[in-house]
Design an enzyme around this catalytic site. Structure first.
Site, PDB file in Angstrom:
ATOM      1  N   GLY A   1      -9.355   4.370   2.408  1.00  0.00           N
ATOM      2  CA  GLY A   1      -8.796   3.199   3.365  1.00  0.00           C
ATOM      3  C   GLY A   1      -8.022   2.092   3.094  1.00  0.00           C
TER       4      GLY A   1
ATOM      5  CG  LEU B   1      -1.732  -1.107   1.293  1.00  0.00           C
ATOM      6  CD1 LEU B   1      -2.687  -1.039   2.491  1.00  0.00           C
ATOM      7  CD2 LEU B   1      -2.836  -1.108  -0.008  1.00  0.00           C
TER       8      LEU B   1
ATOM      9  NE  ARG C   1       1.044  13.091  10.327  1.00  0.00           N
ATOM     10  CZ  ARG C   1       1.059  11.946  11.093  1.00  0.00           C
ATOM     11  NH1 ARG C   1       1.696  12.123  12.294  1.00  0.00           N
ATOM     12  NH2 ARG C   1       0.501  10.811  10.716  1.00  0.00           N
TER      13      ARG C   1
HETATM   14  C1  UD1 Z   1      -3.012   1.981   9.692  1.00  0.00           C
HETATM   15  C2  UD1 Z   1      -4.107   0.995  10.232  1.00  0.00           C
HETATM   16  C3  UD1 Z   1      -3.823   0.750  12.155  1.00  0.00           C
HETATM   17  C4  UD1 Z   1      -2.321   0.843  12.254  1.00  0.00           C
HETATM   18  C5  UD1 Z   1      -1.492   1.732  11.435  1.00  0.00           C
HETATM   19  C6  UD1 Z   1       0.132   1.317  11.669  1.00  0.00           C
HETATM   20  C7  UD1 Z   1      -6.040   0.727   9.310  1.00  0.00           C
HETATM   21  C8  UD1 Z   1      -7.392   1.067   9.275  1.00  0.00           C
HETATM   22  N1  UD1 Z   1      -5.583   1.273  10.249  1.00  0.00           N
HETATM   23  O1  UD1 Z   1      -3.573   3.433  10.435  1.00  0.00           O
HETATM   24  O2  UD1 Z   1      -4.471  -0.216  12.830  1.00  0.00           O
HETATM   25  O3  UD1 Z   1      -2.229   1.000  13.873  1.00  0.00           O
HETATM   26  O4  UD1 Z   1      -2.014   1.745  10.389  1.00  0.00           O
HETATM   27  O5  UD1 Z   1       0.806   2.493  11.304  1.00  0.00           O
HETATM   28  O6  UD1 Z   1      -5.489  -0.072   8.551  1.00  0.00           O
HETATM   29  N2  UD1 Z   1      -3.060   3.466   2.136  1.00  0.00           N
HETATM   30  C9  UD1 Z   1      -3.149   3.378   0.646  1.00  0.00           C
HETATM   31  N3  UD1 Z   1      -4.529   3.636   0.550  1.00  0.00           N
HETATM   32  C10 UD1 Z   1      -5.697   4.163   1.417  1.00  0.00           C
HETATM   33  C11 UD1 Z   1      -5.107   4.322   2.771  1.00  0.00           C
HETATM   34  C12 UD1 Z   1      -3.814   4.041   3.120  1.00  0.00           C
HETATM   35  O7  UD1 Z   1      -2.499   3.057  -0.060  1.00  0.00           O
HETATM   36  O8  UD1 Z   1      -6.593   4.419   1.022  1.00  0.00           O
HETATM   37  C13 UD1 Z   1      -1.653   3.394   2.554  1.00  0.00           C
HETATM   38  C14 UD1 Z   1      -1.015   4.553   3.081  1.00  0.00           C
HETATM   39  O9  UD1 Z   1      -0.286   5.307   1.969  1.00  0.00           O
HETATM   40  C15 UD1 Z   1       0.069   3.965   3.860  1.00  0.00           C
HETATM   41  C16 UD1 Z   1      -0.606   2.891   4.557  1.00  0.00           C
HETATM   42  O10 UD1 Z   1      -1.832   2.525   3.734  1.00  0.00           O
HETATM   43  O11 UD1 Z   1       1.434   3.579   3.592  1.00  0.00           O
HETATM   44  C17 UD1 Z   1      -1.282   3.042   5.920  1.00  0.00           C
HETATM   45  O12 UD1 Z   1      -2.194   4.156   5.826  1.00  0.00           O
HETATM   46  P1  UD1 Z   1      -2.458   5.349   7.053  1.00  0.00           P
HETATM   47  O13 UD1 Z   1      -3.458   6.150   6.544  1.00  0.00           O
HETATM   48  O14 UD1 Z   1      -1.248   5.746   7.380  1.00  0.00           O
HETATM   49  O15 UD1 Z   1      -3.047   4.155   7.949  1.00  0.00           O
HETATM   50  P2  UD1 Z   1      -3.096   4.785   9.442  1.00  0.00           P
HETATM   51  O16 UD1 Z   1      -4.328   5.559   9.968  1.00  0.00           O
HETATM   52  O17 UD1 Z   1      -1.820   5.092  10.226  1.00  0.00           O
END
Ligand code: UD1
Ligand code: CA
Length: 456
Positions: free
Chosen positions: A78, A8, A15
């Site tokens: 998400g 992902l 930030r």
């Molecule tokens: C996520 C987890 C959380 C965990 C945390 C660890 C979920 C709902 N939550 O939260 O339980 O403790 O990671 O760091 O999974 N991304 C995509 N597409 C999207 C959303 C995210 O590619 O639609 C990628 C982001 O670029 C990133 C990763 O997924 O690399 C995580 O996304 P992020 O928004 O940072 O998740 P958290 O809210 O931190």
């Protein structure tokens, strides 16, 4: 079961406060995402799918050399939504490993044990951390079995006290992702489709969801801002320096050596403070690197010393040579054994024969030199006429006096001699002396000017 990896990497990384997509920010000179792809490739998966969105074109372009399947996620709805975008390309009988593009130091051993646990049901990588704020918390029943994950924003006061967190990395049978993910909703505080929601769904069907811990905390640290990025960078560099020391290299300061690429060293190499190695660097036995040197794609032969403040790129330095201090070796510089480049000397596309010396304040470009040549201080090869580059050939045993200008194309044959201060435009034959400067006149009885008398 075949393994497929989904990374992902679609998020914006607000930030970071940067125009560069987050996953392209460098760690040890290489994009974050590249570290993750390489960790995935260590497991020899059948396929790697990378989900991109923000800066997708730029990400794809910069990492085009990897044979991965690029999946576009137009809107970041998400982590569950992100994985769903990749599923059409995944085969149903595989195990899927989900990684984050911004968690760069994850190790192959941790991943292998996570994957091994996920053959029959989902498995989650968790961690215990001092400050769990912001992370999803791991929910367990009274017997300690994992029953789900609750996001920080959705968690109750009591749940927020749980210090076991979701690292975000998980593995699962592809069939589970295909069956559960389309059913995951977005009825939560963030209005997002949460990937970890599949865990509670599996548990509700009476299946045992497993979990494991990472071998070290650094492996699961994510990068959200430049401070975190720097923490990972320093830790990564410290580990590399430690590895070199364990292999027998004397590193002056573990905190003042940066390796952005790979370094191989013979025995008893010593590296002083504030040194940067980039690309591929090979150092032979007993090589000494002085303080404040930068070496990029350079090979240095045994017994050679690179003195302080030198900058070398695409150079091949032989054994028992001496370079610097304050030397700049540009691409195509090749020094044979025992050659010497002194202070404030720049070389480019230049070959020096055995024992040849350019000791002070010179520019040597597009030049081939035989053995035992001595180039005096301030010598310049004029290799460029404003349009074309020309070569200078200097035979073995040639002596070029100080402050000489060698206008290429030019050949100074074996044992030729150039008098100091000459501007040489014509080739010089074997053992000939070239003098090309105005003759000195001495004027006898010459009166120095005196102080003029002013009238007031
Ligand atoms: C996520 C987890 C959380 C965990 C945390 C660890 C979920 C709902 N939550 O939260 O339980 O403790 O990671 O760091 O999974 N991304 C995509 N597409 C999207 C959303 C995210 O590619 O639609 C990628 C982001 O670029 C990133 C990763 O997924 O690399 C995580 O996304 P992020 O928004 O940072 O998740 P958290 O809210 O931190
Ligand atoms: Ca995050």
């Amino acid at each position: 079961m075949p393994l497929e990896v989904i990374i992902l990497a679609a998020g914006q990384g607000t930030r970071m406060n940067s125009r560069l997509p987050k996953v392209l920010h460098p760690l040890a000179g290489r994009p974050l995402l590249e570290h993750v792809i390489e960790a995935a490739l260590c497991l020899q998966p059948a396929a790697v799918h990378v989900v991109i969105g923000h800066g997708a074109e730029q990400v794809q372009e910069q990492l085009a050399h990897f044979a991965v399947n690029w999946v576009i996620q137009r809107e970041q709805l998400g982590t569950g939504h992100g994985v769903l975008q990749a599923l059409p390309a995944v085969s149903r009988d595989s195990t899927v490993l989900v990684l984050y593009g911004d968690v760069p130091l994850i190790g192959p051993d941790t991943l292998a044990s996570l994957v091994a646990m996920a053959e029959v049901a989902p498995a989650l990588l968790t961690a215990r951390v001092a400050d769990p704020a912001g992370y999803g918390r791991i929910l367990r029943d009274s017997a300690g079995a994992l029953v789900g994950v609750v996001e920080h924003k959705d968690a109750s006061e009591q749940q927020r006290r749980i210090d076991e967190i979701n690292t975000g990395l998980l593995a699962a049978p592809a069939a589970d992702l295909m069956d559960y993910l389309p059913k995951v909703g977005n009825d939560n505080k963030q209005g997002e489709y949460y990937l970890p929601d599949i865990l509670a769904m599996a548990v509700a069907e009476g299946r045992a969801v497993s979990s494991c811990r990472a071998a070290s905390e650094i492996e699961v640290l994510g990068v959200n801002d430049r401070v975190q990025l720097n923490q990972l960078e320093r830790e990564y560099q410290r580990r590399q320096a430690e590895q070199l020391m364990r292999a027998g290299v004397a590193v002056a300061d573990i905190n003042r050596l940066d390796i952005r690429g790979s370094v191989s060293c013979g025995v008893d190499v010593s590296v002083d403070v504030n040194v940067v190695f980039e690309g591929e660097v090979n150092l032979g036995d007993g090589v000494v690197i002085g303080p404040n040197c930068v070496l990029r794609d350079v090979t240095v032969g045994p017994g050679t010393t690179i003195h302080a403040m030198s900058h070398l790129q695409d150079a091949d330095v032989g054994e028992r040579c001496s370079v610097g201090p304050f030397a700049r070796l540009r691409p195509g510089t090749v020094l044979a054994a025992g050659a010497k480049i002194g202070n404030f000397v720049e070389t480019k596309n230049a070959q020096l024969g055995q024992g040849s010396k350019v000791n002070h304040l010179s520019y040597i470009g597009d030049c081939v030199m035989g053995d035992g040549v001595n180039i005096g201080a301030g010598t310049i090869t004029c290799n460029y006429d404003g349009v074309n580059k020309h070569r200078t050939e200097i035979g073995a045993g040639v002596f070029v006096g100080s402050n000489s200008t060698l206008v290429a194309p030019l050949c100074i044959e074996e044992n030729g001699f150039v008098a100091a201060g000459s501007t040489v435009t014509k080739s010089v034959g074997k053992e000939e002396l070239a003098v090309s400067r105005s003759r000195q006149r001495n004027i006898q009885g010459w009166q120095r000017p005196g102080k003029r008398q002013t009238e007031d």
